[in-house]
Design a protein around this motif. Sequence first.
Motif, mmCIF file in Angstrom:
data_model
loop_
_atom_site.group_PDB
_atom_site.id
_atom_site.type_symbol
_atom_site.label_atom_id
_atom_site.label_comp_id
_atom_site.label_asym_id
_atom_site.label_seq_id
_atom_site.Cartn_x
_atom_site.Cartn_y
_atom_site.Cartn_z
ATOM 1 N N ILE A 41 5.915 2.363 0.710
ATOM 2 C CA ILE A 41 6.691 1.709 -0.336
ATOM 3 C C ILE A 41 7.851 2.625 -0.719
ATOM 4 C CG2 ILE A 41 4.739 0.399 -1.262
ATOM 5 C CD1 ILE A 41 4.662 2.367 -3.604
ATOM 6 N N GLU A 42 8.848 2.032 -1.368
ATOM 7 C CA GLU A 42 9.963 2.857 -1.816
ATOM 8 C C GLU A 42 9.442 3.867 -2.836
ATOM 9 O OE1 GLU A 42 12.997 0.918 -4.366
ATOM 10 O OE2 GLU A 42 11.648 -0.803 -4.363
ATOM 11 N N TYR A 69 1.836 2.610 -14.478
ATOM 12 C CA TYR A 69 1.928 1.247 -13.984
ATOM 13 C C TYR A 69 1.039 1.109 -12.762
ATOM 14 C CZ TYR A 69 6.161 0.765 -16.829
ATOM 15 O OH TYR A 69 7.053 0.721 -17.863
ATOM 16 N N LYS A 70 0.364 -0.007 -12.641
ATOM 17 C CA LYS A 70 -0.512 -0.286 -11.494
ATOM 18 C C LYS A 70 0.305 -1.058 -10.459
ATOM 19 C CE LYS A 70 -4.946 -2.451 -10.390
ATOM 20 N NZ LYS A 70 -6.046 -3.261 -10.945
ATOM 21 N N ILE A 71 0.496 -0.437 -9.284
ATOM 22 C CA ILE A 71 1.367 -1.003 -8.249
ATOM 23 C C ILE A 71 0.551 -1.272 -6.995
ATOM 24 C CG2 ILE A 71 3.403 -0.603 -6.825
ATOM 25 C CD1 ILE A 71 4.212 1.529 -8.999
ATOM 26 N N SER A 72 0.652 -2.478 -6.454
ATOM 27 C CA SER A 72 -0.022 -2.815 -5.209
ATOM 28 C C SER A 72 0.667 -2.087 -4.056
ATOM 29 C CB SER A 72 0.014 -4.320 -4.954
ATOM 30 O OG SER A 72 -0.391 -4.604 -3.631
ATOM 31 N N LEU A 73 -0.112 -1.367 -3.260
ATOM 32 C CA LEU A 73 0.434 -0.705 -2.076
ATOM 33 C C LEU A 73 0.555 -1.679 -0.909
ATOM 34 C CD1 LEU A 73 -1.447 2.690 -2.336
ATOM 35 C CD2 LEU A 73 1.014 2.294 -2.627
ATOM 36 N N ILE A 74 0.081 -2.901 -1.076
ATOM 37 C CA ILE A 74 0.161 -3.920 -0.028
ATOM 38 C C ILE A 74 1.434 -4.751 -0.163
ATOM 39 C CG2 ILE A 74 -1.015 -5.886 1.050
ATOM 40 C CD1 ILE A 74 -2.483 -3.101 1.223
ATOM 41 N N ASP A 75 1.733 -5.219 -1.380
ATOM 42 C CA ASP A 75 2.921 -6.073 -1.550
ATOM 43 C C ASP A 75 3.963 -5.493 -2.513
ATOM 44 O OD1 ASP A 75 1.853 -6.544 -4.091
ATOM 45 O OD2 ASP A 75 1.259 -8.604 -3.647
ATOM 46 N N GLY A 76 3.682 -4.328 -3.114
ATOM 47 C CA GLY A 76 4.636 -3.672 -3.996
ATOM 48 C C GLY A 76 4.708 -4.224 -5.401
ATOM 49 N N CYS A 77 3.916 -5.253 -5.713
ATOM 50 C CA CYS A 77 3.979 -5.876 -7.039
ATOM 51 C C CYS A 77 3.361 -4.981 -8.109
ATOM 52 C CB CYS A 77 3.267 -7.218 -7.038
ATOM 53 S SG CYS A 77 4.168 -8.485 -6.149
ATOM 54 N N LYS A 87 9.872 -2.168 -3.106
ATOM 55 C CA LYS A 87 10.024 -2.594 -1.715
ATOM 56 C C LYS A 87 8.898 -2.004 -0.877
ATOM 57 C CE LYS A 87 13.261 -2.674 2.154
ATOM 58 N NZ LYS A 87 12.979 -4.021 2.546
ATOM 59 N N VAL A 88 8.321 -2.841 -0.040
ATOM 60 C CA VAL A 88 7.291 -2.426 0.911
ATOM 61 C C VAL A 88 7.944 -2.399 2.287
ATOM 62 C CG1 VAL A 88 5.103 -3.085 1.993
ATOM 63 C CG2 VAL A 88 5.424 -3.409 -0.458
ATOM 64 N N TYR A 89 7.655 -1.364 3.047
ATOM 65 C CA TYR A 89 8.241 -1.220 4.379
ATOM 66 C C TYR A 89 7.211 -1.537 5.450
ATOM 67 C CZ TYR A 89 11.991 1.121 1.916
ATOM 68 O OH TYR A 89 13.020 1.409 1.055
ATOM 69 N N GLU A 90 7.665 -2.199 6.483
ATOM 70 C CA GLU A 90 6.797 -2.555 7.603
ATOM 71 C C GLU A 90 6.731 -1.383 8.572
ATOM 72 O OE1 GLU A 90 6.169 -6.232 10.732
ATOM 73 O OE2 GLU A 90 7.878 -6.248 9.365
ATOM 74 N N LEU A 91 5.507 -1.023 8.925
ATOM 75 C CA LEU A 91 5.269 0.114 9.806
ATOM 76 C C LEU A 91 4.775 -0.327 11.165
ATOM 77 C CD1 LEU A 91 3.396 2.474 7.326
ATOM 78 C CD2 LEU A 91 5.823 2.538 7.948
ATOM 79 N N LEU A 92 4.959 0.542 12.125
ATOM 80 C CA LEU A 92 4.440 0.382 13.472
ATOM 81 C C LEU A 92 3.720 1.689 13.784
ATOM 82 C CD1 LEU A 92 4.962 -1.908 15.559
ATOM 83 C CD2 LEU A 92 6.713 -0.445 16.528
ATOM 84 N N ILE A 93 2.479 1.617 14.242
ATOM 85 C CA ILE A 93 1.734 2.823 14.573
ATOM 86 C C ILE A 93 1.384 2.762 16.050
ATOM 87 C CG2 ILE A 93 -0.314 4.217 14.080
ATOM 88 C CD1 ILE A 93 -0.234 2.910 11.241
ATOM 89 N N GLU A 94 1.871 3.764 16.783
ATOM 90 C CA GLU A 94 1.652 3.826 18.229
ATOM 91 C C GLU A 94 1.197 5.224 18.614
ATOM 92 O OE1 GLU A 94 5.510 2.843 19.779
ATOM 93 O OE2 GLU A 94 5.128 0.689 19.672
ATOM 94 N N ASP A 95 0.024 5.329 19.203
ATOM 95 C CA ASP A 95 -0.496 6.610 19.680
ATOM 96 C C ASP A 95 -0.452 7.695 18.604
ATOM 97 O OD1 ASP A 95 -0.967 5.523 22.248
ATOM 98 O OD2 ASP A 95 1.117 5.910 22.815
ATOM 99 N N GLY A 96 -0.768 7.333 17.369
ATOM 100 C CA GLY A 96 -0.798 8.299 16.278
ATOM 101 C C GLY A 96 0.550 8.585 15.641
ATOM 102 N N ASP A 97 1.622 8.015 16.184
ATOM 103 C CA ASP A 97 2.950 8.172 15.588
ATOM 104 C C ASP A 97 3.230 6.990 14.666
ATOM 105 O OD1 ASP A 97 3.420 10.520 16.992
ATOM 106 O OD2 ASP A 97 4.501 9.508 18.615
ATOM 107 N N ILE A 98 3.845 7.277 13.525
ATOM 108 C CA ILE A 98 4.151 6.242 12.543
ATOM 109 C C ILE A 98 5.655 6.003 12.546
ATOM 110 C CG2 ILE A 98 4.034 5.591 10.112
ATOM 111 C CD1 ILE A 98 1.669 7.588 9.876
#
Length: 105
Positions: A41-42, A69-77, A87-98
């Motif tokens: 998240i931002e 403040y209680k913030i969802s780490l899934i949707d940022g609300c 803002k929530v950022y979309e991640l890609l995890i490949e072979d241990g790299d983020i």
Amino acid sequence: MTEKIFLTTKNTLLPQIGRSVSIGNKKIALFQLSDGRITAIEDFCRLTDGPVLEGTVSGEYLYEPMRDYKISLIDGCIQDPDEGQLKVYELLIEDGDIYLKGASL
């Protein structure tokens, strides 16, 4: 092919402890949840004008360090009775790299 930006490796994250990364002028807080999922998240809360990185993680939520403040780490609300969204950022995890998916900047 999906555009991606390398952030860090999975082994640099500790469960429920935030890690800050910067992409240009954007600061992103990465968190590994207790179930192993990794979220991003931002690292800035507009309600407090401060970072969220040092907040306390419980389950899928982050308790913002300045005002709790209680913030969802899934949707940022930000949860009731407060309101807002980080803002929530979309991640890609490949072979241990983020990676950050480039389109999510």
